[in-house]
Design a protein around this motif. Structure first.
Motif, PDB file in Angstrom:
ATOM      1  N   ALA A  43      63.088  31.643  69.652  1.00 48.62           N
ATOM      2  CA  ALA A  43      62.994  32.380  68.387  1.00 48.62           C
ATOM      3  C   ALA A  43      61.610  32.194  67.767  1.00 48.62           C
ATOM      4  O   ALA A  43      61.008  33.148  67.251  1.00 48.62           O
ATOM      5  N   SER A  44      61.090  30.971  67.831  1.00 50.16           N
ATOM      6  CA  SER A  44      59.763  30.686  67.292  1.00 50.16           C
ATOM      7  C   SER A  44      58.693  31.465  68.063  1.00 50.16           C
ATOM      8  O   SER A  44      57.769  32.038  67.471  1.00 50.16           O
ATOM      9  N   ARG A  45      58.834  31.512  69.373  1.00 47.42           N
ATOM     10  CA  ARG A  45      57.874  32.238  70.202  1.00 47.42           C
ATOM     11  C   ARG A  45      57.909  33.739  69.891  1.00 47.42           C
ATOM     12  O   ARG A  45      56.868  34.387  69.752  1.00 47.42           O
ATOM     13  N   ALA A  46      59.119  34.291  69.766  1.00 46.59           N
ATOM     14  CA  ALA A  46      59.257  35.715  69.446  1.00 46.59           C
ATOM     15  C   ALA A  46      58.656  36.023  68.075  1.00 46.59           C
ATOM     16  O   ALA A  46      57.993  37.052  67.898  1.00 46.59           O
ATOM     17  N   ALA A  47      58.858  35.114  67.118  1.00 47.68           N
ATOM     18  CA  ALA A  47      58.293  35.311  65.782  1.00 47.68           C
ATOM     19  C   ALA A  47      56.762  35.276  65.835  1.00 47.68           C
ATOM     20  O   ALA A  47      56.096  36.078  65.171  1.00 47.68           O
ATOM     21  N   ARG A  48      56.202  34.356  66.623  1.00 45.58           N
ATOM     22  CA  ARG A  48      54.744  34.279  66.763  1.00 45.58           C
ATOM     23  C   ARG A  48      54.184  35.554  67.399  1.00 45.58           C
ATOM     24  O   ARG A  48      53.157  36.077  66.971  1.00 45.58           O
ATOM     25  N   ILE A  49      54.871  36.050  68.423  1.00 46.36           N
ATOM     26  CA  ILE A  49      54.413  37.270  69.105  1.00 46.36           C
ATOM     27  C   ILE A  49      54.470  38.456  68.147  1.00 46.36           C
ATOM     28  O   ILE A  49      53.540  39.267  68.079  1.00 46.36           O
ATOM     29  N   ALA A  50      55.570  38.554  67.395  1.00 48.40           N
ATOM     30  CA  ALA A  50      55.708  39.660  66.438  1.00 48.40           C
ATOM     31  C   ALA A  50      54.655  39.559  65.340  1.00 48.40           C
ATOM     32  O   ALA A  50      54.069  40.571  64.932  1.00 48.40           O
ATOM     33  N   ASN A  51      54.383  38.341  64.879  1.00 48.15           N
ATOM     34  CA  ASN A  51      53.380  38.132  63.833  1.00 48.15           C
ATOM     35  C   ASN A  51      51.983  38.487  64.351  1.00 48.15           C
ATOM     36  O   ASN A  51      51.184  39.108  63.642  1.00 48.15           O
ATOM     37  N   ARG A  52      51.691  38.129  65.585  1.00 48.62           N
ATOM     38  CA  ARG A  52      50.390  38.452  66.187  1.00 48.62           C
ATOM     39  C   ARG A  52      50.226  39.970  66.329  1.00 48.62           C
ATOM     40  O   ARG A  52      49.151  40.521  66.054  1.00 48.62           O
ATOM     41  N   ALA A  53      51.297  40.639  66.769  1.00 50.54           N
ATOM     42  CA  ALA A  53      51.246  42.102  66.913  1.00 50.54           C
ATOM     43  C   ALA A  53      51.021  42.766  65.550  1.00 50.54           C
ATOM     44  O   ALA A  53      50.233  43.707  65.435  1.00 50.54           O
ATOM     45  N   ALA A  54      51.689  42.251  64.524  1.00 49.92           N
ATOM     46  CA  ALA A  54      51.511  42.803  63.171  1.00 49.92           C
ATOM     47  C   ALA A  54      50.081  42.566  62.690  1.00 49.92           C
ATOM     48  O   ALA A  54      49.471  43.436  62.062  1.00 49.92           O
ATOM     49  N   TYR A  55      49.520  41.401  62.993  1.00 50.91           N
ATOM     50  CA  TYR A  55      48.140  41.090  62.616  1.00 50.91           C
ATOM     51  C   TYR A  55      47.167  42.051  63.307  1.00 50.91           C
ATOM     52  O   TYR A  55      46.251  42.583  62.680  1.00 50.91           O
ATOM     53  N   MET A  56      47.374  42.276  64.594  1.00 48.43           N
ATOM     54  CA  MET A  56      46.474  43.155  65.332  1.00 48.43           C
ATOM     55  C   MET A  56      46.590  44.612  64.862  1.00 48.43           C
ATOM     56  O   MET A  56      45.614  45.351  64.922  1.00 48.43           O
ATOM     57  N   ARG A  57      47.775  45.011  64.399  1.00 51.32           N
ATOM     58  CA  ARG A  57      47.945  46.367  63.852  1.00 51.32           C
ATOM     59  C   ARG A  57      47.293  46.495  62.488  1.00 51.32           C
ATOM     60  O   ARG A  57      47.017  47.590  62.021  1.00 51.32           O
ATOM     61  N   GLY A  58      47.093  45.359  61.810  1.00 50.88           N
ATOM     62  CA  GLY A  58      46.490  45.385  60.483  1.00 50.88           C
ATOM     63  C   GLY A  58      47.511  45.421  59.367  1.00 50.88           C
ATOM     64  O   GLY A  58      47.165  45.788  58.241  1.00 50.88           O
ATOM     65  N   ASP A  59      48.778  45.046  59.651  1.00 53.85           N
ATOM     66  CA  ASP A  59      49.786  44.982  58.593  1.00 53.85           C
ATOM     67  C   ASP A  59      49.344  43.978  57.533  1.00 53.85           C
ATOM     68  O   ASP A  59      48.989  42.845  57.858  1.00 53.85           O
ATOM     69  N   GLU A  60      49.369  44.393  56.301  1.00 49.76           N
ATOM     70  CA  GLU A  60      48.842  43.588  55.192  1.00 49.76           C
ATOM     71  C   GLU A  60      49.535  42.223  55.078  1.00 49.76           C
ATOM     72  O   GLU A  60      48.896  41.226  54.772  1.00 49.76           O
ATOM     73  N   ASN A  61      50.830  42.161  55.343  1.00 47.86           N
ATOM     74  CA  ASN A  61      51.571  40.899  55.195  1.00 47.86           C
ATOM     75  C   ASN A  61      51.211  39.886  56.271  1.00 47.86           C
ATOM     76  O   ASN A  61      51.397  38.686  56.072  1.00 47.86           O
ATOM     77  N   ALA A  62      50.729  40.341  57.415  1.00 48.51           N
ATOM     78  CA  ALA A  62      50.428  39.440  58.523  1.00 48.51           C
ATOM     79  C   ALA A  62      48.966  38.991  58.539  1.00 48.51           C
ATOM     80  O   ALA A  62      48.602  38.140  59.338  1.00 48.51           O
ATOM     81  N   LEU A  63      48.139  39.554  57.675  1.00 48.87           N
ATOM     82  CA  LEU A  63      46.717  39.219  57.676  1.00 48.87           C
ATOM     83  C   LEU A  63      46.457  37.891  56.982  1.00 48.87           C
ATOM     84  O   LEU A  63      47.122  37.552  56.006  1.00 48.87           O
ATOM     85  N   PRO A  64      45.472  37.137  57.461  1.00 46.06           N
ATOM     86  CA  PRO A  64      45.070  35.929  56.740  1.00 46.06           C
ATOM     87  C   PRO A  64      44.358  36.306  55.438  1.00 46.06           C
ATOM     88  O   PRO A  64      43.955  37.458  55.246  1.00 46.06           O
ATOM     89  N   ALA A  65      44.164  35.362  54.562  1.00 48.64           N
ATOM     90  CA  ALA A  65      43.579  35.622  53.238  1.00 48.64           C
ATOM     91  C   ALA A  65      42.203  36.267  53.337  1.00 48.64           C
ATOM     92  O   ALA A  65      41.845  37.107  52.514  1.00 48.64           O
ATOM     93  N   ARG A  66      41.421  35.920  54.349  1.00 51.20           N
ATOM     94  CA  ARG A  66      40.062  36.477  54.457  1.00 51.20           C
ATOM     95  C   ARG A  66      40.064  37.971  54.759  1.00 51.20           C
ATOM     96  O   ARG A  66      39.058  38.646  54.544  1.00 51.20           O
ATOM     97  N   ASP A  67      41.169  38.508  55.308  1.00 51.94           N
ATOM     98  CA  ASP A  67      41.238  39.923  55.672  1.00 51.94           C
ATOM     99  C   ASP A  67      42.141  40.749  54.760  1.00 51.94           C
ATOM    100  O   ASP A  67      42.304  41.936  54.984  1.00 51.94           O
ATOM    101  N   LYS A  68      42.745  40.133  53.755  1.00 49.26           N
ATOM    102  CA  LYS A  68      43.712  40.850  52.915  1.00 49.26           C
ATOM    103  C   LYS A  68      43.032  41.657  51.827  1.00 49.26           C
ATOM    104  O   LYS A  68      41.949  41.327  51.375  1.00 49.26           O
ATOM    105  N   GLY A  69      43.721  42.699  51.437  1.00 51.05           N
ATOM    106  CA  GLY A  69      43.301  43.480  50.291  1.00 51.05           C
ATOM    107  C   GLY A  69      42.717  44.822  50.654  1.00 51.05           C
ATOM    108  O   GLY A  69      42.238  45.041  51.776  1.00 51.05           O
ATOM    109  N   PRO A  70      42.757  45.732  49.685  1.00 55.01           N
ATOM    110  CA  PRO A  70      42.239  47.080  49.936  1.00 55.01           C
ATOM    111  C   PRO A  70      40.726  47.110  50.139  1.00 55.01           C
ATOM    112  O   PRO A  70      40.213  47.952  50.879  1.00 55.01           O
TER     113      PRO A  70
END
Length: 176
Positions: A43-70
């Motif tokens: 479950a942890s691995r699947a969550a990490r993979i999903a979070n990484r995919a969301a980050y690469m897509r640019g989903d605002e919730n998955a971005l680190p603080a340095r990349d967040k915001g309009p």
């Protein structure tokens, strides 16, 4: 502590040794079985993979603080909409490395001159890109703090396009 006060009544107070032994036994007991650990790990691995995919897509919730915001999204799109000499710097360095292995000094010196020339052009391009980004951000987002925005854009422009993260959302030359 885990027992209620009703369970304690009607029996003598345990000796200190017995209380300590009871605590040790309960703290050393296995918390879960192998199957539960495997499920939790999967479950942890699947969550990490999903979070990484969301980050690469640019989903605002998955971005680190340095990349967040309009503002940062605008800067990323601004940089991704144009070509830059900085993104070709790494392949040029690779070519320079190959040419420095050639035993003729003209190739070696020429490749090093090319490398430093591209580096200089990249720094100059980064300076002007930074200024353009700051002025465009002020137009689009008046009153925004500009600290670090130019450097953020310049560093993104020096990465090869396919190596950027989050992935570019727009194509080169596309308006945003």
């Amino acid at each position: 502590m885990t027992e209620s006060s009703a369970d304690k009544k009607g029996r003598p107070t345990p000796k200190r040794k017995e209380a300590i032994a009871a605590r040790k036994v309960s703290s050393l007991a296995p918390a879960s079985t192998k199957a539960e650990k495997k499920r939790a790990k999967d479950a942890s691995r699947a969550a990490r993979i999903a979070n990484r995919a969301a980050y690469m897509r640019g989903d605002e919730n998955a971005l680190p603080a340095r990349d967040k915001g309009p503002v940062k999204r605008f800067v990323r799109n601004y940089v991704d909409s144009r070509k830059s000499i900085g993104e070709y710097f790494l392949p040029i360095i690779f070519i320079v490395l190959i040419f420095t292995l050639v035993p003729y000094p003209i190739f070696q010196i020429g490749s090093i001159i090319i490398m430093y020339g591209v580096l200089l052009i990249s720094v100059i391009d980064g300076f002007f890109l930074s200024r353009k980004i700051k002025s465009a951000v002020l137009v689009k987002f008046p009153g925004t703090e500009l600290k670090g925005i130019g450097m953020y854009g310049w560093l993104r422009s020096t990465q090869m396009r396919r190596m950027r993260s989050p992935k570019p959302q727009i194509k080169v030359g596309e308006s945003f």
